[in-house]
Write an enzyme that holds these catalytic residues in place. Sequence first.
Site, mmCIF file in Angstrom:
data_model
loop_
_atom_site.group_PDB
_atom_site.id
_atom_site.type_symbol
_atom_site.label_atom_id
_atom_site.label_comp_id
_atom_site.label_asym_id
_atom_site.label_seq_id
_atom_site.Cartn_x
_atom_site.Cartn_y
_atom_site.Cartn_z
ATOM 1 N N GLU A 204 -17.160 -34.760 26.162
ATOM 2 C CA GLU A 204 -17.076 -33.554 25.331
ATOM 3 C C GLU A 204 -18.472 -32.951 25.133
ATOM 4 O O GLU A 204 -18.608 -31.833 24.661
ATOM 5 C CB GLU A 204 -16.482 -33.906 23.962
ATOM 6 C CG GLU A 204 -14.968 -33.892 23.944
ATOM 7 C CD GLU A 204 -14.314 -34.821 24.957
ATOM 8 O OE1 GLU A 204 -14.666 -36.021 24.966
ATOM 9 O OE2 GLU A 204 -13.492 -34.359 25.747
ATOM 10 N N ASN A 280 -11.863 -36.023 31.302
ATOM 11 C CA ASN A 280 -11.878 -34.584 31.553
ATOM 12 C C ASN A 280 -13.213 -34.115 32.131
ATOM 13 O O ASN A 280 -14.233 -34.783 31.995
ATOM 14 C CB ASN A 280 -11.630 -33.846 30.231
ATOM 15 C CG ASN A 280 -12.649 -34.237 29.171
ATOM 16 O OD1 ASN A 280 -12.535 -35.319 28.598
ATOM 17 N ND2 ASN A 280 -13.650 -33.402 28.918
ATOM 18 N N ASP A 325 -8.550 -31.202 28.470
ATOM 19 C CA ASP A 325 -8.994 -32.533 28.022
ATOM 20 C C ASP A 325 -7.911 -33.581 28.265
ATOM 21 O O ASP A 325 -7.705 -34.486 27.461
ATOM 22 C CB ASP A 325 -9.414 -32.510 26.539
ATOM 23 C CG ASP A 325 -9.981 -33.850 26.075
ATOM 24 O OD1 ASP A 325 -10.459 -34.620 26.922
ATOM 25 O OD2 ASP A 325 -9.931 -34.114 24.857
HETATM 26 CA CA CA Z 1 -11.836 -36.427 26.747
#
Ligand code: CA
Length: 705
Positions: A204, A280, A325
Site C-alpha cells: 500500500e 496487489n 487490492d
Molecule cells: Ca494489499
Amino acid sequence: MDRPRALFVVALVLALCGCTRRAAEQTASGAPGVDGSRILTADREPQNWLTHGRTYNEQRFSSLKQISDQNVGQLGLAWSYDLDTRRGQEGTPIVVDGVMYFTSAWSKVFAVNAATGAALWSFDPQVPGEWGINACCDVVNRGVAVWRGKVFVGALDGRLIALDATTGKPVWEVLTVDRNFRYTITGAPRVVDGKVIIGNGGGEYGVRGYVSAYDAETGKLVWRFYTVPGDPSKSFESPILEKAAKTWSGEWWKTGGGGTVWDAIVYDPELDLLYIGTGNGVPWNEKYRSPKGGDNLLTCSIVALKPDTGEYVWHYQQDAADDWDFDSSEHIILADLVIDGRPRKVLLQAPKNGFFYVIDRTNGALISAKPYTYINWATGVDLKTGRPIETAIARYPGKDPAPIVPGPLGAHSWQPMSYSPLTGLVYIPVNDVGFKFKSADDFEPKKLAANYGIDTVAAGMPQDPKIKKAILDTVKGKLVAWDPVQQKQAWAIERPGPWNGGLLSTAGNLVFEGTASGYFEAYRADTGARLWSFAAQTGVMAGPVTYSVNGEQYVAVLAGWGGVFPLATGEVSFKSGRVQNISRMLVFKLGATASLPTLEPSEKPLLPPLPNRASAVTIRKGEQLYQRYCAQCHGDVAVSGGVLPDLRYSGTLESDAWFSDVLKGILQSEGMVSFAKELSRQDAADIRSYVIFRRNQSVEENQAR
Ligand code: CA
C-alpha cells in the site's frame, strides 16, 4: 595418501557421520530436534504443532480426537497468559514437546510451558514505535518457525531474528529490507531444508515485493526472488522478470510495483516446490501504476519456485491488472483430491477476490474456480484463460463510485482456513463487505499517505442515515464449509459482521473458530452444529491450534482484537460488535475450570459538541486530507474501530497539543510520527476542523437515537 587408505578414511567419516546423525535422531527432543525429517513426518507426532500450518501442506487439521463432538461441552479454560499490548493478535503458536512458542503484536516472542502456561522466556525485538506507521494493517505478527534449536521471528521493522530456543537469546539477526522504503514483516517464516524463507508487506506504500531465503545456521542470504520487475534500464534479476516487464507500462518502478509476499509461503515436499502468494500492485488503481495497461506480472499471483535456489518454475495470475487490492497472498493449502475420477495434486486458495481456486500444483493449471460468497465484480473465471470474466462496473469506469463486492478487506483475508481430509471440506472465514471505488481525479504518490490512486473521500461512509443503514445492512461475515471438489458450500454459520477468526479442524469431528464478537467456539465439522462457546472478552482473529502434553489434549488460541478491519473501516467494524482488545493466550482442555478476570466496561463518555467556525470549504479540505493521511489507522470518516484513539473524542481538539501530535512527532514512540514533511500547520488545522465537524455530527446522531 594412497588410494585404499583414502577410501578407508572416507568410509570411516561416513560411518561416524551416520552414527552421530542416528544418535541425534534418538536423543534430540524439543526444538533442537525439529528439522525437515521431523516436519515431513509431523503426522506421526500429532501431540506437536511443529510448523505454521502444523504440517508442510498447511491443512491445519489435527488427528487428535480426545476432545470430540461427544464431549466438547466439557471443554474449559486450562490457563491463560496476559500480554502487554493492546494491538491486534494474529499469531499461530508452535508447540514442540510440551513447550509453546508464540508471538504477539510488535513481534514479541514468548516461550511457555504448554501444559501450565508458566513462562520460560520472552524476547522483545524493540521495534521502534515509529515503524508502526508503516504497517497498513496493524503492528501484528503471525508467528514463529523453529528449526534445530532456534526460533525464528520476522520483526515488523524488517529484521529476521534467530533466537536460541532454550534461552530466548538472539543468535543472529539480519535486516531483510531497505529501510528507505516502508517495508514491514508480519508473516510467519517457514524453514525448508535449512533455509528460513521470509517475505514482507508494504504494497500500500510503494515497495517492491520479494521473498528471501536465509541460512538457518548463519543468517546468510541464500537467494532472493523479486515478484515484480525493477527499472528496465538496469539488468533484470531473473529471466521471468524480463518477461514480466513486458506486462507493465509507464515508470512503475518509481512507485515500487508492489506484489508483496506478505503471508502465504508453502513448501511442497512431494514436488520440491515452494509456493508464494503475491499481493496487489501499487498504487491500487492501475491507471496510476501502469497507465498504458498490461497484466502487471507477477502481482496477484501464485508463483512456484525451487526452494534451493529461488528459481522460477510456474505462475498463475488470479487478477491481471488488479484495480482493487485483491491480494493473492492468502493462506494456501496443499491436498490430494480426486476430481472427475482422477487423483490430482492440488493447491487450494480462497483469495480476497471471492473465488475459491483449485489449481494443479504440478504445473499451475487452473482446475476450477467458483465464488465462495456473493461477488459482483466478476461472473466467473474462464477456465481456458484462467482470467476472471469481469462485469461492467469492475473497472469503476464512471464518474460515480462503483459499489464493488468484495472490497479491499477481501472476501477472505489472512485468517487461516482449515481442510479436513475426513469431511473433505475447507473451512473459510468469509467477509461480506464491499467498497466504493472511484478513480482519483489526480494522484501523486506521497511517502506518508495511503497511495491507492482512488478517491478516498468518495469511498467514505455517507452520513445520510438511510444510505448508511443500507450500506451497513450489507456488511456480514460467515464461516463457510466449502466442498473443493464439487465447488459448493456444504454449510455456513452466519455472523453479525466480518473479521472472524482462523480455523482449526480435528479428527474429533470438530471445527474451532474465534469470533469478532468475542467468542471462541466449536462446531461439528460435518454439519456445522454449534457445540460449545466460550466468552473470550475480546475479538478473536488468530488461527487456533491443538496439541497434547502427557496424553492430555489442549486447544489454544491467541485472543486480541485489531488488524486492518477495526483500524481502517470505521463504523463498518462495529457490525461485528464493539469488543475491547484484551490480548492473551487462551488454552483449553476437558474438565478445566479456570476463569478470566472480570471485564471492566469501557463505555465512551458522550462528550459535548465543540464550537466550529470552519467554512464548508475548509471542512471539505480537511476531509480530503484526513481520508488520505489519517483514515488507515484512525478509521474511515474519523470513526475509530476501537484499537487506536478515536480523534473525535481527543482532548487535543481544543488545544495546541493537536499540532504537536501531528507535526512534531510528540507521540512518535506510539507510532504517531511527525507529518510535518507533507502537512502544513494549515493542513493540520483543516483536519482538526473536519474532526470537530464529525464529532458534532456524531453527537447529533447519538441524540437522535
Ligand atoms: Ca494489499
